[in-house]
Design an enzyme around this catalytic site. Structure first.
Site, PDB file in Angstrom:
ATOM      1  CG  ASP A  27      16.655  -4.205  -2.578  1.00 58.66           C
ATOM      2  OD1 ASP A  27      16.226  -4.622  -1.481  1.00 58.66           O
ATOM      3  OD2 ASP A  27      16.349  -4.708  -3.676  1.00 58.66           O
ATOM      4  CE  LYS A  57       0.835  -3.989  -6.710  1.00 61.06           C
ATOM      5  NZ  LYS A  57      -0.077  -2.883  -6.895  1.00 61.06           N
ATOM      6  CB  SER A 117      -2.960  -7.096   3.002  1.00 61.48           C
ATOM      7  OG  SER A 117      -3.970  -7.665   2.229  1.00 61.48           O
ATOM      8  CB  THR A 120      -4.488 -10.914   2.351  1.00 63.58           C
ATOM      9  OG1 THR A 120      -4.491 -12.199   1.797  1.00 63.58           O
ATOM     10  CG2 THR A 120      -3.099 -10.580   2.814  1.00 63.58           C
ATOM     11  CE1 TYR A 166       1.711  -8.721  -0.670  1.00 63.83           C
ATOM     12  CE2 TYR A 166      -0.560  -9.477  -0.411  1.00 63.83           C
ATOM     13  CZ  TYR A 166       0.385  -8.462  -0.378  1.00 63.83           C
ATOM     14  OH  TYR A 166      -0.006  -7.194  -0.017  1.00 63.83           O
ATOM     15  CE  LYS A 175       2.227  -6.704   2.434  1.00 59.65           C
ATOM     16  NZ  LYS A 175       3.072  -5.530   2.543  1.00 59.65           N
ATOM     17  NE  ARG A 183     -12.302  -9.990  -2.471  1.00 60.33           N
ATOM     18  CZ  ARG A 183     -13.048 -11.089  -2.594  1.00 60.33           C
ATOM     19  NH1 ARG A 183     -14.342 -11.068  -2.252  1.00 60.33           N
ATOM     20  NH2 ARG A 183     -12.525 -12.215  -3.037  1.00 60.33           N
ATOM     21  NE  ARG A 214      -8.586 -14.254  -7.988  1.00 58.09           N
ATOM     22  CZ  ARG A 214      -8.368 -12.939  -7.955  1.00 58.09           C
ATOM     23  NH1 ARG A 214      -7.707 -12.360  -8.938  1.00 58.09           N
ATOM     24  NH2 ARG A 214      -8.818 -12.210  -6.966  1.00 58.09           N
TER      25      ARG A 214
HETATM   26  P1  NAD Z   1       3.588  -1.184  -5.855  1.00 54.28           P
HETATM   27  O1  NAD Z   1       4.259  -2.404  -6.403  1.00 54.28           O
HETATM   28  O2  NAD Z   1       3.017  -0.215  -6.802  1.00 54.28           O
HETATM   29  O3  NAD Z   1       4.606  -0.411  -4.887  1.00 54.28           O
HETATM   30  C1  NAD Z   1       5.603  -1.057  -4.151  1.00 54.28           C
HETATM   31  C2  NAD Z   1       6.909  -0.298  -4.412  1.00 54.28           C
HETATM   32  O4  NAD Z   1       7.949  -0.921  -3.644  1.00 54.28           O
HETATM   33  C3  NAD Z   1       7.340  -0.340  -5.878  1.00 54.28           C
HETATM   34  O5  NAD Z   1       7.663   0.963  -6.301  1.00 54.28           O
HETATM   35  C4  NAD Z   1       8.565  -1.240  -5.871  1.00 54.28           C
HETATM   36  O6  NAD Z   1       9.487  -0.871  -6.893  1.00 54.28           O
HETATM   37  C5  NAD Z   1       9.108  -1.024  -4.470  1.00 54.28           C
HETATM   38  N1  NAD Z   1       9.901  -2.135  -3.930  1.00 54.28           N
HETATM   39  C6  NAD Z   1       9.571  -3.443  -3.895  1.00 54.28           C
HETATM   40  N2  NAD Z   1      10.552  -4.139  -3.295  1.00 54.28           N
HETATM   41  C7  NAD Z   1      11.505  -3.256  -2.909  1.00 54.28           C
HETATM   42  C8  NAD Z   1      12.741  -3.370  -2.257  1.00 54.28           C
HETATM   43  N3  NAD Z   1      13.223  -4.556  -1.865  1.00 54.28           N
HETATM   44  N4  NAD Z   1      13.465  -2.258  -2.025  1.00 54.28           N
HETATM   45  C9  NAD Z   1      13.012  -1.054  -2.425  1.00 54.28           C
HETATM   46  N5  NAD Z   1      11.850  -0.875  -3.079  1.00 54.28           N
HETATM   47  C10 NAD Z   1      11.094  -1.969  -3.313  1.00 54.28           C
HETATM   48  O7  NAD Z   1       2.478  -1.688  -4.808  1.00 54.28           O
HETATM   49  P2  NAD Z   1       1.340  -0.861  -4.060  1.00 54.28           P
HETATM   50  O8  NAD Z   1       0.039  -1.319  -4.567  1.00 54.28           O
HETATM   51  O9  NAD Z   1       1.676   0.573  -4.056  1.00 54.28           O
HETATM   52  O10 NAD Z   1       1.497  -1.476  -2.602  1.00 54.28           O
HETATM   53  C11 NAD Z   1       2.245  -0.839  -1.592  1.00 54.28           C
HETATM   54  C12 NAD Z   1       2.226  -1.699  -0.342  1.00 54.28           C
HETATM   55  O11 NAD Z   1       0.886  -1.902   0.069  1.00 54.28           O
HETATM   56  C13 NAD Z   1       2.821  -3.096  -0.551  1.00 54.28           C
HETATM   57  O12 NAD Z   1       3.555  -3.445   0.595  1.00 54.28           O
HETATM   58  C14 NAD Z   1       1.606  -3.968  -0.703  1.00 54.28           C
HETATM   59  O13 NAD Z   1       1.852  -5.289  -0.298  1.00 54.28           O
HETATM   60  C15 NAD Z   1       0.623  -3.276   0.231  1.00 54.28           C
HETATM   61  N6  NAD Z   1      -0.776  -3.548  -0.107  1.00 54.28           N
HETATM   62  C16 NAD Z   1      -1.224  -3.280  -1.363  1.00 54.28           C
HETATM   63  C17 NAD Z   1      -2.546  -3.556  -1.711  1.00 54.28           C
HETATM   64  C18 NAD Z   1      -3.063  -3.314  -3.108  1.00 54.28           C
HETATM   65  O14 NAD Z   1      -4.091  -3.896  -3.452  1.00 54.28           O
HETATM   66  N7  NAD Z   1      -2.431  -2.480  -3.915  1.00 54.28           N
HETATM   67  C19 NAD Z   1      -3.412  -4.092  -0.731  1.00 54.28           C
HETATM   68  C20 NAD Z   1      -2.922  -4.327   0.553  1.00 54.28           C
HETATM   69  C21 NAD Z   1      -1.595  -4.050   0.854  1.00 54.28           C
HETATM   70  C1  WQD Z   2     -11.616  -8.559  -6.344  1.00 56.00           C
HETATM   71  C2  WQD Z   2     -12.854  -9.337  -6.799  1.00 56.00           C
HETATM   72  C3  WQD Z   2     -12.315 -11.508  -7.671  1.00 56.00           C
HETATM   73  C4  WQD Z   2     -10.097 -10.045 -11.158  1.00 56.00           C
HETATM   74  C5  WQD Z   2      -6.210  -9.081  -3.776  1.00 56.00           C
HETATM   75  C6  WQD Z   2      -5.184  -9.752  -2.896  1.00 56.00           C
HETATM   76  C7  WQD Z   2      -5.096  -9.045  -1.575  1.00 56.00           C
HETATM   77  C8  WQD Z   2      -4.882  -7.528  -1.746  1.00 56.00           C
HETATM   78  C9  WQD Z   2      -5.814  -6.917  -2.739  1.00 56.00           C
HETATM   79  C10 WQD Z   2      -2.597  -6.907  -1.544  1.00 56.00           C
HETATM   80  C11 WQD Z   2     -12.806 -10.825  -6.404  1.00 56.00           C
HETATM   81  C12 WQD Z   2     -12.900 -10.643  -8.755  1.00 56.00           C
HETATM   82  C13 WQD Z   2     -10.838 -10.110  -9.998  1.00 56.00           C
HETATM   83  C14 WQD Z   2     -10.690 -10.523 -12.381  1.00 56.00           C
HETATM   84  C15 WQD Z   2     -12.699 -11.049 -11.171  1.00 56.00           C
HETATM   85  N1  WQD Z   2      -3.577  -7.215  -2.257  1.00 56.00           N
HETATM   86  N2  WQD Z   2     -12.110 -10.604 -10.011  1.00 56.00           N
HETATM   87  N3  WQD Z   2     -11.963 -10.994 -12.333  1.00 56.00           N
HETATM   88  O1  WQD Z   2      -8.732 -10.855  -4.454  1.00 56.00           O
HETATM   89  O2  WQD Z   2      -9.946  -9.151  -3.012  1.00 56.00           O
HETATM   90  O3  WQD Z   2      -7.485  -9.126  -3.119  1.00 56.00           O
HETATM   91  O4  WQD Z   2      -5.830  -7.706  -3.950  1.00 56.00           O
HETATM   92  O5  WQD Z   2      -2.509  -6.997  -0.352  1.00 56.00           O
HETATM   93  O6  WQD Z   2      -4.036  -9.642  -0.877  1.00 56.00           O
HETATM   94  O7  WQD Z   2      -5.553 -11.120  -2.706  1.00 56.00           O
HETATM   95  O8  WQD Z   2      -8.782  -8.389  -5.090  1.00 56.00           O
HETATM   96  O9  WQD Z   2      -9.008  -7.170  -7.206  1.00 56.00           O
HETATM   97  O10 WQD Z   2      -8.015  -9.481  -7.250  1.00 56.00           O
HETATM   98  O11 WQD Z   2     -10.436  -9.219  -6.777  1.00 56.00           O
HETATM   99  O12 WQD Z   2     -13.837 -11.513 -11.202  1.00 56.00           O
HETATM  100  O13 WQD Z   2     -10.043 -10.516 -13.443  1.00 56.00           O
HETATM  101  O14 WQD Z   2     -12.883  -9.332  -8.244  1.00 56.00           O
HETATM  102  O15 WQD Z   2     -12.739 -12.846  -7.798  1.00 56.00           O
HETATM  103  O16 WQD Z   2     -14.118 -11.205  -6.126  1.00 56.00           O
HETATM  104  P1  WQD Z   2      -8.814  -9.488  -3.905  1.00 56.00           P
HETATM  105  P2  WQD Z   2      -8.987  -8.529  -6.652  1.00 56.00           P
END
Ligand code: NAD
Ligand code: WQD
Length: 353
Positions: A60, A86, A126, A128, A151, A155, A233, A294
């Protein structure tokens, strides 16, 4: 000790693709992950594709003794930091867990890096973090806003922490990468996104409806001021996204301080366009109905990727049809994600069929 890149959260969705890309680019890779949202099976498959194995240490990032051990037993040159929680909804229910994991975890990591004199860091941020009223296409210079959930705030807090750190000590070389909406999977269909429970994000939800695991997609609102009324998006293929990390790692070698880059394609697609593209790529129909908006959603969000293009020499190469085809290949070969296989059996079942 070989020098290598430390990937935190490397067993997760984006981290596993990045680990593979780093191995394929010739780096040695050490992965640390507490497996709270992933399985080691992803890394077994990464090894199969790469023909090389990353070193894996389960642990961790909030544990300073564990981090100290990792840095003292490997010659780490740089860290790519994905580890974090996330899920936006979970963060509303468990804010302390999110701040502890994402903010405190990063703080512990930076302390351990500093102690070990490792100053190159790539951080997963992100889109976000941008304000609700940000003008599309969103540039890095757009003001950050007031995220609507813990969340998003975690970030933003980490970004601020990293900015202070870079200002305090000129040895730091930090890349903050603001992802737009990562989707898709490696084209082998061996690794991909394996969400826990019911997916929050659009594309995994669509895929699970197509495979018959979920009944119907709820489209959250059709009255947005967008061409068809549904949310728009900037979806980016995970393969393009991880290539951006490799470029950022190389560029911060010669560019000290703190750098922020958007990783997006610069193109927005609506929910209805995503459904149609998925149906075309998969040959399956996706049942949907319109539901209320949402909370916390915005109408449209897409990147201006010009800064990443100019400074990293990076541009997204893959379009919507590749995103959809690869997402569907992963989903159809692994209907139950990584849990379809038991140890010893892995790779023989779904993934190779
Ligand atoms: P994910 O959950 O698949 O991967 C995150 C990994 O981190 C997991 O394997 C989890 O087990 C591990 N983890 C979490 N907390 C931990 C800790 N305290 N110590 C060690 N390991 C830990 O998520 P992802 O989609 O691969 O996202 C990766 C990164 O990108 C995250 O920081 C997420 O916030 C960021 N991000 C993701 C998205 C998205 O839409 N997927 C968008 C923007 C940013
Ligand atoms: C995309 C579009 C929804 C689900 C989120 C997090 C952001 C980032 C990425 C980590 C939107 C619509 C979605 C559904 C739908 N994560 N939708 N029905 O909201 O852009 O971003 O994930 O950093 O922080 O907020 O992505 O994939 O949830 O939604 O209509 O069941 O799809 O309203 O327009 P979003 P999303």
């Amino acid at each position: 000790m070989n020098s290598c890149v430390l990937v935190t959260g490397g067993a997760g969705y984006i981290g596993s693709h990045a680990t593979l890309a780093l191995l394929q680019a010739g780096h040695d890779v050490v992965v640390i992950d507490n497996l709270c949202n992933s399985s080691q099976e992803s890394l077994a498959r990464v090894s199969k594709i790469a023909g090389r194995t990353p070193k894996f240490l389960e642990g961790d990032i909030r544990e300073s003794d564990f981090l100290r051990h990792v840095f003292s037993t490997h010659r780490i040159e740089a860290v790519v930091h994905f580890a974090g929680l996330k899920a936006v909804n979970d963060s509303l229910r468990q804010p302390l867990l999110y701040y502890h994991n994402n903010v405190n975890g990063t703080l512990q990591l930076c302390e351990a890096m500093s102690e070990a004199a490792v100053f190159r860091l790539v951080f997963s941020s992100s889109a976000t973090v941008y304000g609700e009223g940000a003008q599309v296409p969103i540039r890095e210079a757009s003001p950050t806003g007031v995220p609507t959930n813990p969340y998003g705030r975690s970030k933003l807090m980490v970004e601020e922490l990293l900015r202070d750190l870079a200002q305090s000590d000129a040895r730091w070389r930090i890349a903050i990468l603001r992802y737009f909406n990562p989707v898709g999977a490696h084209p082998s269909g061996l690794i991909g996104e394996d969400p826990n429970g019911i997916p929050n994000n659009l594309l995994p939800y669509i895929s699970q409806v197509a495979i018959g695991k979920l009944k119907q997609l709820q489209i959250f609102g059709d009255d947005y001021p967008t061409p068809d009324g549904t949310g728009v998006r900037d979806y980016i293929h995970v393969q393009d996204l991880v290539n951006g990390h490799l470029k950022a790692l190389a560029v911060i070698d010669r560019k000290p301080g703190l750098n922020v880059w958007n990783l997006g394609t610069g193109r927005g697609y609506s929910v209805l366009q995503m459904i149609r593209a998925f149906e075309e790529a998969s040959g399956r129909s996706v049942s949907w109905q319109i539901a209320p908006r949402r909370g916390g959603d915005i109408a449209e969000c897409w990147a201006d990727p010009a800064k990443a293009s100019a400074e990293l020499g990076w541009e997204a190469q893959l379009g919507l049809s590749e995103m959809m085809a690869d997402a569907w290949r992963w989903q159809s070969k692994n209907p139950r994600g990584y849990s379809s296989v038991s140890h010893g059996q892995h790779l023989a079942n779904d993934a190779d069929s």
